[in-house]
Design a protein around this motif. Structure first.
Motif, short mmCIF file in Angstrom:
data_model
loop_
_atom_site.label_atom_id
_atom_site.label_comp_id
_atom_site.label_asym_id
_atom_site.label_seq_id
_atom_site.Cartn_x
_atom_site.Cartn_y
_atom_site.Cartn_z
N GLN A 182 -9.91 -54.22 20.06
CA GLN A 182 -9.72 -54.78 21.39
C GLN A 182 -11.01 -55.02 22.18
OE1 GLN A 182 -6.60 -53.41 23.68
NE2 GLN A 182 -5.44 -52.52 22.05
N TYR A 183 -12.15 -54.68 21.58
CA TYR A 183 -13.40 -54.87 22.31
C TYR A 183 -14.33 -55.74 21.47
CZ TYR A 183 -11.49 -50.67 24.42
OH TYR A 183 -10.65 -49.78 25.00
N GLU A 215 -24.93 -57.02 26.28
CA GLU A 215 -24.66 -58.25 27.04
C GLU A 215 -23.54 -59.06 26.39
OE1 GLU A 215 -28.87 -59.16 28.43
OE2 GLU A 215 -27.68 -60.91 29.00
N ARG A 217 -21.09 -57.82 24.79
CA ARG A 217 -19.83 -57.12 25.09
C ARG A 217 -19.32 -57.48 26.48
NH1 ARG A 217 -21.61 -51.21 23.67
NH2 ARG A 217 -19.85 -50.57 24.94
N ILE A 218 -20.23 -57.61 27.42
CA ILE A 218 -19.80 -57.95 28.80
C ILE A 218 -19.38 -59.41 28.88
CG2 ILE A 218 -20.56 -58.15 31.21
CD1 ILE A 218 -22.46 -55.79 30.67
N LYS A 219 -20.22 -60.29 28.33
CA LYS A 219 -19.97 -61.72 28.49
C LYS A 219 -18.74 -62.20 27.73
CE LYS A 219 -24.61 -62.82 29.87
NZ LYS A 219 -25.91 -63.36 29.56
N LYS A 221 -15.94 -60.44 27.31
CA LYS A 221 -14.73 -59.65 27.59
C LYS A 221 -13.53 -60.53 27.94
CE LYS A 221 -15.03 -58.24 32.42
NZ LYS A 221 -13.61 -58.37 32.78
N GLU A 222 -13.77 -61.66 28.60
CA GLU A 222 -12.63 -62.53 28.94
C GLU A 222 -12.07 -63.22 27.69
OE1 GLU A 222 -11.01 -62.42 31.63
OE2 GLU A 222 -12.51 -61.07 32.47
N LYS A 225 -9.96 -60.75 25.92
CA LYS A 225 -8.64 -60.58 26.55
C LYS A 225 -7.68 -61.70 26.13
CE LYS A 225 -8.51 -59.36 31.16
NZ LYS A 225 -9.18 -59.10 32.44
N GLU B 30 -9.68 -60.70 38.38
CA GLU B 30 -9.70 -60.27 36.98
C GLU B 30 -10.72 -61.05 36.18
OE1 GLU B 30 -6.21 -60.04 34.75
OE2 GLU B 30 -5.51 -58.23 35.74
N ILE B 31 -10.74 -62.35 36.41
CA ILE B 31 -11.65 -63.18 35.64
C ILE B 31 -13.08 -62.97 36.09
CG2 ILE B 31 -12.30 -65.60 35.16
CD1 ILE B 31 -9.75 -65.09 33.82
N ILE B 40 -17.32 -55.82 38.35
CA ILE B 40 -16.54 -56.51 37.33
C ILE B 40 -15.52 -55.52 36.75
CG2 ILE B 40 -18.02 -55.98 35.33
CD1 ILE B 40 -17.82 -58.97 34.62
N GLU B 41 -14.39 -56.07 36.26
CA GLU B 41 -13.37 -55.18 35.68
C GLU B 41 -13.62 -55.00 34.18
OE1 GLU B 41 -9.37 -56.23 36.69
OE2 GLU B 41 -8.57 -54.90 35.18
N PRO B 42 -13.74 -53.76 33.71
CA PRO B 42 -14.02 -53.56 32.28
C PRO B 42 -12.77 -53.72 31.42
CG PRO B 42 -13.83 -51.44 33.36
CD PRO B 42 -13.63 -52.48 34.43
N LEU B 43 -12.97 -53.89 30.10
CA LEU B 43 -11.84 -53.90 29.17
C LEU B 43 -11.38 -52.45 28.98
CD1 LEU B 43 -13.08 -56.30 26.34
CD2 LEU B 43 -11.21 -56.74 27.93
N LEU B 59 -17.71 -49.72 28.67
CA LEU B 59 -18.67 -49.81 29.79
C LEU B 59 -20.09 -50.13 29.28
CD1 LEU B 59 -17.50 -46.63 31.80
CD2 LEU B 59 -16.94 -49.01 32.32
N VAL B 87 -26.30 -57.83 35.20
CA VAL B 87 -26.01 -58.74 34.10
C VAL B 87 -25.51 -60.06 34.69
CG1 VAL B 87 -24.57 -59.16 32.07
CG2 VAL B 87 -25.48 -56.88 32.49
N ILE B 89 -23.63 -63.59 34.61
CA ILE B 89 -22.52 -64.24 33.92
C ILE B 89 -22.24 -65.57 34.61
CG2 ILE B 89 -20.05 -64.05 33.32
CD1 ILE B 89 -20.35 -61.07 33.25
N TYR B 104 -18.85 -51.58 37.54
CA TYR B 104 -17.48 -51.76 37.08
C TYR B 104 -16.52 -51.05 38.02
CZ TYR B 104 -19.47 -52.82 32.46
OH TYR B 104 -20.16 -53.35 31.41
#
Lengths: 247, 144
Positions: A182-183, A215, A217-219, A221-222, A225, B30-31, B40-43, B59, B87, B89, B104
């Motif tokens: 999931q990640y 980076e 992992r953060i970029k 994430k959408e 999902k 969320e986006i 930002i919202e983490p997974l 995280l 970071v 985006i 987060y």
């Protein structure tokens, strides 16, 4: 009438190695294939279009592009998607890619992916396993010390691609690294690329991918999902199930 | 009669508008996270076991345990964490502007109550793992 069209904007080489990846488990294939395209400075050579694809275009350097594109360099061809594709499109895509690979006399079709493992967090260096469509593929993997997956299910696009290629008795290899489900998992992508680079002698500097893994992992994430939403329909949960013959 | 009819329509319209506002807020937050606080919202993933929940939150760019704050009630978890650097985006809404995030925040509502006093948290490789024992998970009965 075919539901997927391949538009070649540049000459696509014959007898090439074709890498085909979509967003999937841990985005391993998506990260690995796009990194390869960037680091090898591969050339944009065409795109795929379909009424089954979502109504999306991607803007790169001011240029509108299809999210499913073809890149080439030497005898390497990469077909990647920047978005998860709906289940309806996957079967047509696998059939089309395999047919196109035959027309282009592709030597082998390769996919990069992840095998979801619940204890991924405790794994320092993800192991890479291989699946080969033909006995020659499996022998090739054994010779290169890639452990073959012995039992288990594979679900989703890569399963379709292997199945279609097996029908045509064509070479097809899946390189799968232990990964998060999931990640986004750049570490698993590094493992897959290390094995690919070694067995196909393709030099690629993996340093930046390791350094920028947080980076990524953060970029991503959408995208992760959105990819997870498609798993429910693609029966991905089967990948945790032992097959009947395993009992 | 006619007044009541129009009043019901007006109420319905208000509820629909409020719901649409909620959806829009939720979608954009969320986006994109919350721009005002660069958040930002983490997974996150919740695994349910008979006696506990295991919650795993990704995280990246958080380095130290001290930068993570976890608040628990019986049915809610609120996680806040500070990244060690900002970071950048792409802002999906404008497609041109880039946005920087440095922290987060995530709130999770649990389906069954937990015992916050027995909860534990570990932080490993940029992942926060919460072990949350359920408050009660049924009564054992003797099989005769």
């Amino acid at each position: 009438m075919e539901k997927i069209t391949i538009v070649e904007e540049e000459q696509i080489p014959s007898n090439a190695i074709l890498i085909n990846c979509l967003p999937d488990v841990g985005l391993v294939g998506a990260i690995a294939s796009s990194y390869l395209v960037e680091k090898l400075e591969m050339n944009y050579s065409g795109y795929l279009d379909s009424i089954l694809f979502p109504p999306i275009i991607v803007l790169h350097k001011e240029r509108p592009l299809s999210p499913v594109r073809i890149y080439t360099k030497g005898d390497l061809v990469v077909v990647l998607s920047e978005i998860p594709l709906p289940l309806d499109a996957l079967r047509h895509l696998a059939t089309k890619i395999v047919k196109w690979a035959e027309e282009k006399s592709v030597k082998t079709v390769i996919t990069f992916g992840g095998i979801p493992v619940p204890n991924r967090i405790d794994i320092e260096k993800p192991k890479v396993y291989g699946i080969g469509a033909t006995e020659e593929d499996r022998e090739f993997l054994r010779k290169n010390n890639v452990k073959l997956l012995k039992e288990g299910f594979m679900a989703g696009y890569y399963a379709l691609l292997l199945k279609e290629r097996m029908k045509k008795k064509g070479s097809c290899i899946a390189l799968l690294a232990e990964s998060h489900l999931q990640y986004p998992d750049p570490g698993a992508a590094v493992s897959v690329l290390e094995v690919f680079s070694k067995i196909y002698d393709v030099k690629v500097d993996l340093g930046p991918l390791i350094e920028q893994s947080e980076e990524y992992r953060i970029k991503l994430k959408e995208l992760m999902k959105r990819t997870l939403e498609t798993f429910r329909h693609a029966q991905k949960s089967y990948e945790y199930t032992p097959p009947l013959t395993y009992v | 009669m006619s007044y009541e009819f129009f009043e019901a329509i007006r109420r319905l319209k208000k509820e629909v508008d409020e719901f649409m506002d909620y959806l829009e807020r939720r979608f954009t937050e969320e986006i994109m996270g919350d721009h005002a606080v660069e958040c930002i919202e983490p997974l996150a993933e919740i695994r349910e076991y008979p006696d506990k929940y295991v919650v795993i939150i990704d995280l990246p760019c958080v380095r130290r345990r001290e930068d993570i704050n976890v608040k628990l009630t019986e049915d809610t978890i609120i996680i806040e964490a500070q990244m060690y650097r900002k970071v950048e985006i792409y802002d999906l809404m404008s497609n041109v502007k880039r946005t920087e995030f440095s922290s987060y925040r995530k709130s999770i509502r649990l389906p069954q109550p937990i015992d916050p006093k027995k909860a534990t948290a570990t932080f490993k490789k940029g992942m926060l793992i919460l072990m949350l024992p359920k408050k009660s998970y049924g009564h054992e009965i003797r099989v005769e």
